[in-house]
Design a protein around this motif. Structure first.
Motif, PDB file in Angstrom:
ATOM      1  N   LYS A 159      10.833   0.451  -5.178  1.00  0.00           N
ATOM      2  CA  LYS A 159      10.063   0.127  -4.076  1.00  0.00           C
ATOM      3  C   LYS A 159       8.481   0.226  -3.819  1.00  0.00           C
ATOM      4  CE  LYS A 159      14.314   0.789  -1.067  1.00  0.00           C
ATOM      5  NZ  LYS A 159      14.496   1.515   0.153  1.00  0.00           N
ATOM      6  N   ILE A 160       8.169   1.299  -4.625  1.00  0.00           N
ATOM      7  CA  ILE A 160       6.769   1.616  -4.673  1.00  0.00           C
ATOM      8  C   ILE A 160       5.908   1.101  -5.739  1.00  0.00           C
ATOM      9  CG2 ILE A 160       5.346   3.545  -4.446  1.00  0.00           C
ATOM     10  CD1 ILE A 160       6.993   5.039  -2.524  1.00  0.00           C
ATOM     11  N   ILE A 161       6.599   1.569  -6.928  1.00  0.00           N
ATOM     12  CA  ILE A 161       5.849   1.420  -8.388  1.00  0.00           C
ATOM     13  C   ILE A 161       5.677   0.015  -8.649  1.00  0.00           C
ATOM     14  CG2 ILE A 161       5.776   1.809 -10.730  1.00  0.00           C
ATOM     15  CD1 ILE A 161       6.979   4.418 -10.195  1.00  0.00           C
ATOM     16  N   LEU A 162       6.800  -0.802  -8.634  1.00  0.00           N
ATOM     17  CA  LEU A 162       6.654  -2.038  -8.939  1.00  0.00           C
ATOM     18  C   LEU A 162       6.096  -3.140  -7.937  1.00  0.00           C
ATOM     19  CD1 LEU A 162      10.287  -2.624 -10.467  1.00  0.00           C
ATOM     20  CD2 LEU A 162       8.127  -1.979 -11.657  1.00  0.00           C
ATOM     21  N   ALA A 163       6.161  -2.643  -6.729  1.00  0.00           N
ATOM     22  CA  ALA A 163       5.327  -3.306  -5.778  1.00  0.00           C
ATOM     23  C   ALA A 163       3.900  -3.012  -5.794  1.00  0.00           C
ATOM     24  CB  ALA A 163       6.045  -3.234  -4.330  1.00  0.00           C
ATOM     25  N   ALA A 164       3.441  -1.654  -6.209  1.00  0.00           N
ATOM     26  CA  ALA A 164       2.275  -1.227  -6.253  1.00  0.00           C
ATOM     27  C   ALA A 164       1.524  -1.324  -4.718  1.00  0.00           C
ATOM     28  CB  ALA A 164       1.228  -2.069  -7.086  1.00  0.00           C
ATOM     29  N   GLU A 165       2.463  -1.092  -3.836  1.00  0.00           N
ATOM     30  CA  GLU A 165       2.188  -0.949  -2.499  1.00  0.00           C
ATOM     31  C   GLU A 165       2.164   0.646  -2.233  1.00  0.00           C
ATOM     32  OE1 GLU A 165       3.818  -2.155   1.900  1.00  0.00           O
ATOM     33  OE2 GLU A 165       3.998  -3.552   0.261  1.00  0.00           O
ATOM     34  N   TYR A 166       1.047   0.911  -1.468  1.00  0.00           N
ATOM     35  CA  TYR A 166       1.014   2.484  -1.178  1.00  0.00           C
ATOM     36  C   TYR A 166       0.439   2.779   0.242  1.00  0.00           C
ATOM     37  CZ  TYR A 166       1.309   3.037  -6.227  1.00  0.00           C
ATOM     38  OH  TYR A 166       1.798   3.103  -7.485  1.00  0.00           O
ATOM     39  N   VAL A 189      -1.860  -4.858   3.469  1.00  0.00           N
ATOM     40  CA  VAL A 189      -0.611  -5.438   3.732  1.00  0.00           C
ATOM     41  C   VAL A 189      -0.393  -5.488   5.138  1.00  0.00           C
ATOM     42  CG1 VAL A 189       1.881  -5.458   3.395  1.00  0.00           C
ATOM     43  CG2 VAL A 189       0.336  -4.279   1.561  1.00  0.00           C
ATOM     44  N   GLU A 190      -0.061  -7.083   5.428  1.00  0.00           N
ATOM     45  CA  GLU A 190       0.199  -7.169   6.975  1.00  0.00           C
ATOM     46  C   GLU A 190       1.154  -6.641   7.477  1.00  0.00           C
ATOM     47  OE1 GLU A 190       0.192 -11.715   7.715  1.00  0.00           O
ATOM     48  OE2 GLU A 190      -1.403 -12.197   6.501  1.00  0.00           O
ATOM     49  N   LYS A 191       0.812  -6.156   8.880  1.00  0.00           N
ATOM     50  CA  LYS A 191       2.102  -5.698   9.764  1.00  0.00           C
ATOM     51  C   LYS A 191       2.440  -4.193   9.243  1.00  0.00           C
ATOM     52  CE  LYS A 191       3.466 -10.083  11.412  1.00  0.00           C
ATOM     53  NZ  LYS A 191       4.611 -11.358  11.439  1.00  0.00           N
ATOM     54  N   ARG A 192       2.127  -3.577   7.949  1.00  0.00           N
ATOM     55  CA  ARG A 192       2.327  -2.228   7.546  1.00  0.00           C
ATOM     56  C   ARG A 192       0.997  -1.351   7.283  1.00  0.00           C
ATOM     57  NH1 ARG A 192       6.214  -5.158   4.521  1.00  0.00           N
ATOM     58  NH2 ARG A 192       4.896  -4.890   2.377  1.00  0.00           N
ATOM     59  N   ASP A 193       1.091  -0.348   7.692  1.00  0.00           N
ATOM     60  CA  ASP A 193       0.009   0.535   7.457  1.00  0.00           C
ATOM     61  C   ASP A 193      -0.065   1.031   5.852  1.00  0.00           C
ATOM     62  OD1 ASP A 193      -2.287   2.001   7.863  1.00  0.00           O
ATOM     63  OD2 ASP A 193      -1.136   3.663   8.600  1.00  0.00           O
ATOM     64  N   SER A 194      -0.081  -0.083   5.151  1.00  0.00           N
ATOM     65  CA  SER A 194      -0.095   0.256   3.449  1.00  0.00           C
ATOM     66  C   SER A 194      -1.047  -0.907   2.857  1.00  0.00           C
ATOM     67  CB  SER A 194       1.271   0.269   3.011  1.00  0.00           C
ATOM     68  OG  SER A 194       1.728  -0.996   3.173  1.00  0.00           O
ATOM     69  N   TYR A 195      -1.416  -0.713   1.623  1.00  0.00           N
ATOM     70  CA  TYR A 195      -2.290  -1.269   0.858  1.00  0.00           C
ATOM     71  C   TYR A 195      -1.571  -1.540  -0.761  1.00  0.00           C
ATOM     72  CZ  TYR A 195      -5.650   0.001   4.610  1.00  0.00           C
ATOM     73  OH  TYR A 195      -6.259   0.093   5.560  1.00  0.00           O
ATOM     74  N   GLN A 196      -1.987  -2.916  -1.080  1.00  0.00           N
ATOM     75  CA  GLN A 196      -1.173  -3.360  -2.355  1.00  0.00           C
ATOM     76  C   GLN A 196      -2.591  -3.256  -3.299  1.00  0.00           C
ATOM     77  OE1 GLN A 196       0.704  -7.199  -2.632  1.00  0.00           O
ATOM     78  NE2 GLN A 196       2.315  -5.960  -3.822  1.00  0.00           N
ATOM     79  N   LEU A 197      -2.203  -3.188  -4.685  1.00  0.00           N
ATOM     80  CA  LEU A 197      -3.301  -3.381  -5.568  1.00  0.00           C
ATOM     81  C   LEU A 197      -3.122  -4.729  -6.091  1.00  0.00           C
ATOM     82  CD1 LEU A 197      -2.493  -0.339  -7.827  1.00  0.00           C
ATOM     83  CD2 LEU A 197      -4.596  -1.011  -7.455  1.00  0.00           C
ATOM     84  N   THR A 198      -4.465  -5.317  -6.211  1.00  0.00           N
ATOM     85  CA  THR A 198      -4.602  -6.917  -6.595  1.00  0.00           C
ATOM     86  C   THR A 198      -3.709  -7.202  -7.968  1.00  0.00           C
ATOM     87  OG1 THR A 198      -6.397  -6.362  -8.193  1.00  0.00           O
ATOM     88  CG2 THR A 198      -7.098  -6.625  -6.009  1.00  0.00           C
ATOM     89  N   ALA A 199      -3.484  -8.504  -7.841  1.00  0.00           N
ATOM     90  CA  ALA A 199      -2.506  -8.970  -8.948  1.00  0.00           C
ATOM     91  C   ALA A 199      -3.022  -8.635 -10.318  1.00  0.00           C
ATOM     92  CB  ALA A 199      -2.404 -10.664  -8.869  1.00  0.00           C
ATOM     93  N   GLU A 200      -4.113  -8.695 -10.464  1.00  0.00           N
ATOM     94  CA  GLU A 200      -4.876  -8.483 -11.710  1.00  0.00           C
ATOM     95  C   GLU A 200      -4.546  -6.942 -12.454  1.00  0.00           C
ATOM     96  OE1 GLU A 200      -9.079  -9.392 -14.069  1.00  0.00           O
ATOM     97  OE2 GLU A 200      -9.074  -8.246 -11.955  1.00  0.00           O
ATOM     98  N   ILE A 201      -4.676  -5.937 -11.370  1.00  0.00           N
ATOM     99  CA  ILE A 201      -4.396  -4.738 -11.862  1.00  0.00           C
ATOM    100  C   ILE A 201      -2.923  -4.608 -11.900  1.00  0.00           C
ATOM    101  CG2 ILE A 201      -4.527  -2.409 -11.266  1.00  0.00           C
ATOM    102  CD1 ILE A 201      -7.059  -3.505 -11.690  1.00  0.00           C
TER     103      ILE A 201
END
Length: 202
Positions: A77-84, A104-116
């Motif tokens: 849920k966290i690592i593979l999605a890279a959303e924190y 990330v839309e509608k959530r108080d979280s942020y995702q790493l860019t696809a390149e990273i």
């Protein structure tokens, strides 16, 4: 799941980038094993530091394989999605955060860019099985893990790392862990102020 956070022990990570990467970047593929990655901040931090020091073509050669023994659903849920969540990213330097994280839309979280995200792959792995996940790694990073093992287990795991490293490859460990005396002949220290070693060439 072990506790960790982004840019933990930045001193060691920057020394790795300064000393190991210039020596390894000429290879066709820069293989890195992050053993004991917890929820992913460490391998992703390393990926961001490398991207800041490399052009796009060089960075495309970076292949970070991150492993951890954890079996919880956090791994997927966290690592593979890279959303924190916000509280886990708010201390990241602003210039880094703005380059590599997307709200990330509608959530108080942020995702790493696809390149990273694309530079890092994850798998569940128990170091004490002593089964390598691959060969010819230019760098193995194992921090905040070995302190949980007894002396013989540490020796066995580091011996496994030695077998997985390419000649001249680098091993980085936590500051509290010295290289066991039985294995000193296999590695040479790279710096005096961090546990970074280079596999001796035969």
């Amino acid at each position: 799941m072990a506790f960790t956070y982004f840019f933990r022990d930045l001193h060691t990570l920057e020394l790795i980038c300064d000393h190991a990467i210039p020596d390894l970047r000429s290879k066709a593929e820069l293989k890195i094993w992050d053993a004991g990655c917890a929820m992913g901040p460490e391998p992703y931090t390393l990926a961001m530091l490398l991207r800041d020091r490399m052009d796009q073509l060089d960075f495309e050669k970076v292949k970070i394989q991150a492993t951890d023994i954890d079996g919880s659903d956090l791994f997927d849920k966290i690592i593979l999605a890279a959303e924190y969540p916000r509280e886990q990213v708010q201390r990241i330097p602003a210039e880094i955060f703005e380059k590599y994280f997307i709200k990330v839309e509608k959530r108080d979280s942020y995702q790493l860019t696809a390149e990273i995200r694309g530079a890092v792959t994850f798998q569940k792995h128990d170091l004490l099985t002593l089964n390598n996940i691959g060969k010819d790694f230019g760098l193995i990073l194992c921090k905040n893990v070995l302190l949980h093992f007894n002396e013989q287990e540490r020796i066995n795991v580091i011996r496994m790392f030695d077998e997985a490293l390419t000649e001249g490859g680098y091993l980085a460990m936590e500051q509290t862990q010295k290289l066991p005396a039985e294995l000193e002949h296999k590695f040479e220290p790279v710096v005096s102020n961090a546990r970074i070693y280079r596999k001796r060439r035969h």
